[in-house]
Enzyme design. Structure first.
Site, PDB file in Angstrom:
ATOM      1  CG  HIS A   8     102.625  -9.211  45.975  1.00 33.22           C
ATOM      2  ND1 HIS A   8     101.353  -8.671  45.979  1.00 33.22           N
ATOM      3  CD2 HIS A   8     102.820  -9.728  44.732  1.00 33.22           C
ATOM      4  CE1 HIS A   8     100.809  -8.833  44.791  1.00 33.22           C
ATOM      5  NE2 HIS A   8     101.664  -9.466  44.016  1.00 33.22           N
ATOM      6  CB  CYS A  46     111.346  12.471  51.616  1.00 32.21           C
ATOM      7  SG  CYS A  46     111.246  11.898  49.907  1.00 32.21           S
ATOM      8  CB  CYS A  49     111.498  16.162  48.425  1.00 23.68           C
ATOM      9  SG  CYS A  49     110.342  15.504  49.649  1.00 23.68           S
ATOM     10  CB  CYS A  67     106.940  11.986  50.069  1.00 27.17           C
ATOM     11  SG  CYS A  67     108.052  13.172  50.805  1.00 27.17           S
ATOM     12  CB  CYS A 168      59.918  17.378  63.533  1.00 23.83           C
ATOM     13  SG  CYS A 168      59.390  19.108  63.530  1.00 23.83           S
ATOM     14  CG  HIS A 440      57.249  18.342  59.876  1.00 20.32           C
ATOM     15  ND1 HIS A 440      57.305  17.798  61.144  1.00 20.32           N
ATOM     16  CD2 HIS A 440      57.546  17.327  59.012  1.00 20.32           C
ATOM     17  CE1 HIS A 440      57.606  16.509  61.048  1.00 20.32           C
ATOM     18  NE2 HIS A 440      57.756  16.207  59.769  1.00 20.32           N
TER      19      HIS A 440
END
Length: 473
Positions: A8, A46, A49, A67, A168, A440
């Site tokens: 596009h 925006c 808003c 937005c 460990c 462990h």
């Protein structure tokens, strides 16, 4: 989007599209000069808003800012059939037909050129080193067409660690850290700029460790250099005695934080620790403490940084409020209350509930100017990208030393909305088998989206979701 790229963009590439795109990058994305930054601050709101934030995007076909979060730019794209928009913060181009951010070689070249110009105007130089293959490298790629691909059964990134004598506790945390996605991306992209001697820098060693894990080698790795650096920089963990995995995690994060302070690129920190190193970017959150005076109801608020949250468990000497199975919120996060089992959400509710401090812990109220009884409540002011929860299974007191074996149910997806709006996906669980005196550590880690493995020092075995969720934690 097809492998060939977005089809596009061709509709946009007409007339003076290159110059138009350059103007958008110069004025509304990178904004190199003071004047363009002022113009961006004033004009980039925006059009629906009026918000400055919410991931503003600019239409590439007309003058419209909208937005992304509130989908105002989506409405514009649908109504006007303007399929391409540009992210005004990062410069990525979004196609509303493909429903994805797209890559176009020509557009990417323009974006890079304008970004370099902006950096030059700001006097900061290139923030990140760019890479383009040399002729020699292109020739090698042509003569070696075979590519390594990540498939669902791929084991790259899985590697055992040799136990060097009660290590460990270290191995299980290293497995969790090497499978932390953002930390992995940082180290594998060679972002660390060492300001120390490399043989004493824990970040350099972690970088080497990530290279070892993702090299494709299957033989267990021997982390002797890492152990030596841990002993050097966290002396309380030196020696071959059994150590606490949680204590090692905090010590490792602290040393990594101190050793990678040169990697922050001078950006303003966006975390309560006021540091922009990779450790604070990923692991640091803000814990808010509100102390309320019981007389004048004045509130004293402090915010402290945290790397993990330590949670009390039922069965400890600390009182744990009763919870009834099937009660309020018992199914939150999909956690089970079968047989009255405690959930991780229960522990978080207890952690964030108001606590009456009582007459024995009076504080001086700034409103009353005298010592008064008060209540204290902890909440999450800012959540980290990666949340570490420590279940306090080891109890130490003057009369008691023991391990609490209470089962705690935890989910694969954790909704933190009751405590602050965020959601987390489980990718590592550290477990301890044994008693307080002897035991462990092992780790469950997630490889890709749905592949789980159990790491037991040098041995790595396939695990199921049930194995993970039924584990002690």
């Amino acid at each position: 989007m097809s492998p060939a790229g977005c089809p596009h963009v061709n509709g946009f590439k007409v007339d003076n599209w290159k110059q138009n795109l350059r103007v958008i990058y110069q004025c509304f994305v990178w904004s190199g000069s003071v004047e363009t930054r002022k113009r961006k601050a004033k004009s980039c709101v925006c059009h629906m808003c009026g918000a400055h934030l919410n991931r503003l995007h600019s239409c590439l076909y007309c003058v419209f800012f909208g937005c992304f979060a509130k989908k105002h730019i989506h409405e514009h794209a649908k109504n006007k059939r303007h399929n391409l928009a540009i992210d005004l913060l990062y410069g990525g181009i979004y196609c509303f037909v493909c429903q994805d951010y797209i890559y176009d070689k020509d557009m990417e070249q323009i974006a890079k050129e304008e970004q370099r110009k902006a950096w030059k105007l700001q006097g900061v130089g290139e923030k990140y080193s760019t890479w383009e293959p040399t002729k020699r490298e292109l020739e090698l790629l042509r003569h070696n067409p075979k590519r390594r691909k990540m498939t669902t059964n791929c084991t790259i990134g899985l590697r055992g660690l040799i136990n060097l004598g009660n290590t460990c506790f270290m191995n299980c945390i290293v497995q969790a850290l090497t499978h932390t996605p953002l930390l992995r991306d940082f180290f594998l992209s060679d972002r660390h700029k060492c300001e120390m001697q490399s043989n004493s820098c824990l970040v350099c060693e972690m970088s080497q460790l990530f290279q070892e894990f993702y090299s494709g080698h299957r033989s267990p790795h021997i982390p002797f250099r890492l152990l030596h650096l841990v002993w050097t920089h966290a002396r309380h963990l030196a020696g071959y005695e059994q150590q606490d995995a949680h204590e090692f995690l905090i010590a490792a994060l602290d040393v990594l934080h101190r050793h990678c302070k040169g990697d922050d690129n001078g950006k303003k920190a966006n975390n309560p620790n006021n540091c922009n190193c990779i450790i604070d970017q990923i692991f640091t959150g803000g814990l808010q403490s509100d102390v309320t005076c019981q007389v004048c109801h004045g509130v004293s608020t402090t915010i402290d940084p945290f790397w993990d949250i330590s949670l009390d468990l039922p069965g400890s000497s600390t009182p744990f409020w009763p919870l009834s199975p099937g009660g309020d919120g018992s199914t939150l996060n999909g956690e089970s209350h079968l047989s009255g089992a405690t959930t991780l959400t229960d522990c978080l509710r207890r952690f964030t509930r108001p606590e009456h401090l009582g007459s024995g812990a009076k504080i001086k109220c700034s409103g009353c100017h005298s010592y008064q009884e008060s209540t204290k409540q902890l909440t999450m002011k800012k959540l980290p990208i990666v949340a570490c929860f420590h279940l306090k299974r080891f109890e130490h007191s003057a009369k008691l030393r023991r391990k609490i074996i209470t089962y705690v149910s935890f989910p694969l997806e954790l909704d933190m909305t009751p405590f602050m709006a965020s959601r987390y996906s489980l990718f590592a669980v550290v477990n301890h088998q044994g008693t307080l005196e002897s035991g462990h550590y092992t780790t469950f880690i997630r490889q890709h989206m749905d592949q789980w493995f159990k790491c037991d020092d040098a041995i790595i075995t396939k695990a199921s979701n049930k194995d993970v969720l039924d584990s002690e934690g």
